[in-house]
Design an enzyme around this catalytic site. Sequence first.
Site, PDB file in Angstrom:
ATOM      1  N   GLU A  48      40.215 103.422  -4.979  1.00 27.98           N
ATOM      2  CA  GLU A  48      41.293 102.747  -5.697  1.00 27.98           C
ATOM      3  C   GLU A  48      41.437 103.253  -7.144  1.00 27.98           C
ATOM      4  O   GLU A  48      42.532 103.262  -7.698  1.00 27.98           O
ATOM      5  CB  GLU A  48      41.052 101.227  -5.640  1.00 27.98           C
ATOM      6  CG  GLU A  48      42.170 100.363  -6.147  1.00 27.98           C
ATOM      7  CD  GLU A  48      43.510 100.518  -5.422  1.00 27.98           C
ATOM      8  OE1 GLU A  48      43.523 100.937  -4.243  1.00 27.98           O
ATOM      9  OE2 GLU A  48      44.545 100.215  -6.048  1.00 27.98           O
ATOM     10  N   GLY A  49      40.330 103.705  -7.730  1.00 27.88           N
ATOM     11  CA  GLY A  49      40.403 104.259  -9.094  1.00 27.88           C
ATOM     12  C   GLY A  49      41.340 105.465  -9.139  1.00 27.88           C
ATOM     13  O   GLY A  49      42.213 105.566 -10.018  1.00 27.88           O
ATOM     14  N   HIS A  50      41.180 106.384  -8.170  1.00 33.18           N
ATOM     15  CA  HIS A  50      42.080 107.548  -8.109  1.00 33.18           C
ATOM     16  C   HIS A  50      43.522 107.088  -7.848  1.00 33.18           C
ATOM     17  O   HIS A  50      44.467 107.611  -8.437  1.00 33.18           O
ATOM     18  CB  HIS A  50      41.675 108.475  -6.957  1.00 33.18           C
ATOM     19  CG  HIS A  50      40.300 109.061  -7.066  1.00 33.18           C
ATOM     20  ND1 HIS A  50      39.297 108.789  -6.158  1.00 33.18           N
ATOM     21  CD2 HIS A  50      39.762 109.925  -7.973  1.00 33.18           C
ATOM     22  CE1 HIS A  50      38.209 109.446  -6.487  1.00 33.18           C
ATOM     23  NE2 HIS A  50      38.450 110.143  -7.590  1.00 33.18           N
ATOM     24  N   MET A  73      37.932 115.223  -6.807  1.00 34.69           N
ATOM     25  CA  MET A  73      37.068 115.934  -5.863  1.00 34.69           C
ATOM     26  C   MET A  73      37.140 115.238  -4.493  1.00 34.69           C
ATOM     27  O   MET A  73      36.237 115.366  -3.664  1.00 34.69           O
ATOM     28  CB  MET A  73      35.630 115.982  -6.378  1.00 34.69           C
ATOM     29  CG  MET A  73      35.524 116.779  -7.690  1.00 34.69           C
ATOM     30  SD  MET A  73      33.903 117.482  -7.994  1.00 34.69           S
ATOM     31  CE  MET A  73      32.888 116.027  -8.064  1.00 34.69           C
ATOM     32  N   GLY A 125      40.406 108.960 -15.430  1.00 38.33           N
ATOM     33  CA  GLY A 125      39.880 107.608 -15.627  1.00 38.33           C
ATOM     34  C   GLY A 125      38.854 107.592 -16.755  1.00 38.33           C
ATOM     35  O   GLY A 125      38.091 108.541 -16.916  1.00 38.33           O
ATOM     36  N   ARG A 137      30.557 108.142  -5.591  1.00 39.88           N
ATOM     37  CA  ARG A 137      29.110 108.139  -5.308  1.00 39.88           C
ATOM     38  C   ARG A 137      28.592 106.748  -4.917  1.00 39.88           C
ATOM     39  O   ARG A 137      27.468 106.630  -4.440  1.00 39.88           O
ATOM     40  CB  ARG A 137      28.325 108.677  -6.507  1.00 39.88           C
ATOM     41  CG  ARG A 137      28.522 110.184  -6.697  1.00 39.88           C
ATOM     42  CD  ARG A 137      27.529 110.789  -7.676  1.00 39.88           C
ATOM     43  NE  ARG A 137      27.526 112.235  -7.607  1.00 39.88           N
ATOM     44  CZ  ARG A 137      28.196 113.053  -8.430  1.00 39.88           C
ATOM     45  NH1 ARG A 137      28.939 112.545  -9.396  1.00 39.88           N
ATOM     46  NH2 ARG A 137      28.131 114.364  -8.291  1.00 39.88           N
ATOM     47  N   LEU A 189      38.664 109.730  -2.041  1.00 37.77           N
ATOM     48  CA  LEU A 189      39.542 108.921  -2.894  1.00 37.77           C
ATOM     49  C   LEU A 189      39.219 107.431  -2.792  1.00 37.77           C
ATOM     50  O   LEU A 189      38.893 106.922  -1.719  1.00 37.77           O
ATOM     51  CB  LEU A 189      41.009 109.143  -2.499  1.00 37.77           C
ATOM     52  CG  LEU A 189      41.546 110.567  -2.663  1.00 37.77           C
ATOM     53  CD1 LEU A 189      43.028 110.609  -2.307  1.00 37.77           C
ATOM     54  CD2 LEU A 189      41.308 111.119  -4.064  1.00 37.77           C
ATOM     55  N   ASP A 222      34.620 108.199 -16.627  1.00 33.43           N
ATOM     56  CA  ASP A 222      33.907 109.431 -16.992  1.00 33.43           C
ATOM     57  C   ASP A 222      34.245 109.755 -18.445  1.00 33.43           C
ATOM     58  O   ASP A 222      34.959 110.720 -18.747  1.00 33.43           O
ATOM     59  CB  ASP A 222      34.323 110.564 -16.048  1.00 33.43           C
ATOM     60  CG  ASP A 222      33.958 110.245 -14.610  1.00 33.43           C
ATOM     61  OD1 ASP A 222      32.782 109.984 -14.348  1.00 33.43           O
ATOM     62  OD2 ASP A 222      34.868 110.211 -13.762  1.00 33.43           O
TER      63      ASP A 222
HETATM   64  O1  PAF Z   1      36.165 113.778 -12.210  1.00 34.52           O
HETATM   65  C1  PAF Z   1      36.183 114.572 -11.257  1.00 34.52           C
HETATM   66  O2  PAF Z   1      36.402 114.207 -10.101  1.00 34.52           O
HETATM   67  C2  PAF Z   1      35.927 116.046 -11.498  1.00 34.52           C
HETATM   68  O3  PAF Z   1      34.996 116.232 -12.508  1.00 34.52           O
HETATM   69  C3  PAF Z   1      37.211 116.845 -11.787  1.00 34.52           C
HETATM   70  C4  PAF Z   1      37.885 116.387 -13.059  1.00 34.52           C
HETATM   71  C5  PAF Z   1      38.188 116.709 -10.627  1.00 34.52           C
HETATM   72  C6  PAF Z   1      36.862 118.328 -11.956  1.00 34.52           C
HETATM   73  O4  PAF Z   1      36.251 118.845 -10.818  1.00 34.52           O
END
Ligand code: PAF
Length: 289
Positions: free
Chosen positions: A35-37, A30, A147, A187, A33, A150
Amino acid sequence: MLDLATPKDMRAWSRAERARGQRLGFVPTMGALHEGHLRLVDRAKERTDRVVLSVFVNPLQFGPKEDFTKYPRDLARDRTLAAERGVDCLFVPALEAVYPQEPLVRIAPGPMADTLEGAARPGHFAGVLTVVSKLFHMVEPDVALFGRKDFQQVMLVRRMVTDLDFGLEIDIAPTVRELDGLALSSRNGYLDADQRRAALALSRALRAVEQAWRSGEADPKALQRRGMEVLNAPGVRPGYLELVDEQLRPVARADARTVVVIAAHVGATRLIDNVVLGEGVAGDIAVRT
Ligand code: PAF
């Protein structure tokens, strides 16, 4: 880095790449971004030939009182970070491209979505799985990377892919943490300095449970009590601390595969974290950000 904005262009590019024998890795995000992404991008690059990263803030997964409108958005920064990290294709569909009309047909996630985050955020996982399935149809990847932070989300995505025969692999990467233990999250940007300090109670509580388990305690209730003592810190409003298996079911005895899942509010910000007891918080990736 190629920029694509429509599902049609995305699918055409993906099909052309796959026709050339390229394996596609996909990191759905979403945005905002961190470092995890970007570690997911690294992992996708190791495992596949072409990496697609999507940025789409999905309204369907936010409750009416949640932070959809104020969710952090900085596409210019995301684009720079993605390009620097070697993303091949950045897919940023507009709201109308993903939802040209209200989706009447949605994914029903079943009972695994009724507990933990799902109990606190009704409809959240139906929204997540609906958009993830749409993105999978648009991108048509070979491997999609998520990751483990979640945990419930990734278990549900994996289950959806199996139950509905999506024919792609879900790769689950370790949580990425700051050196002091805070799990990276878009967040975290909502937290001021005091709240950020308070937020360390989550990873401390996980470590406390892990230590008690390593010292021989296997009773989930005793382990939960130990974790709650630490989570109940000033500035923190605990949500839950549970010991579950991969189906999100409470365990009768804790073992190495047991996952300790935790949620708490710090100020208005809801944070989640987890640890697999046998791997430990130290088994996650620690980075200086
Ligand atoms: O983990 C997230 O950022 C969101 O839940 C995802 C997987 C991109 C779906 O909107």
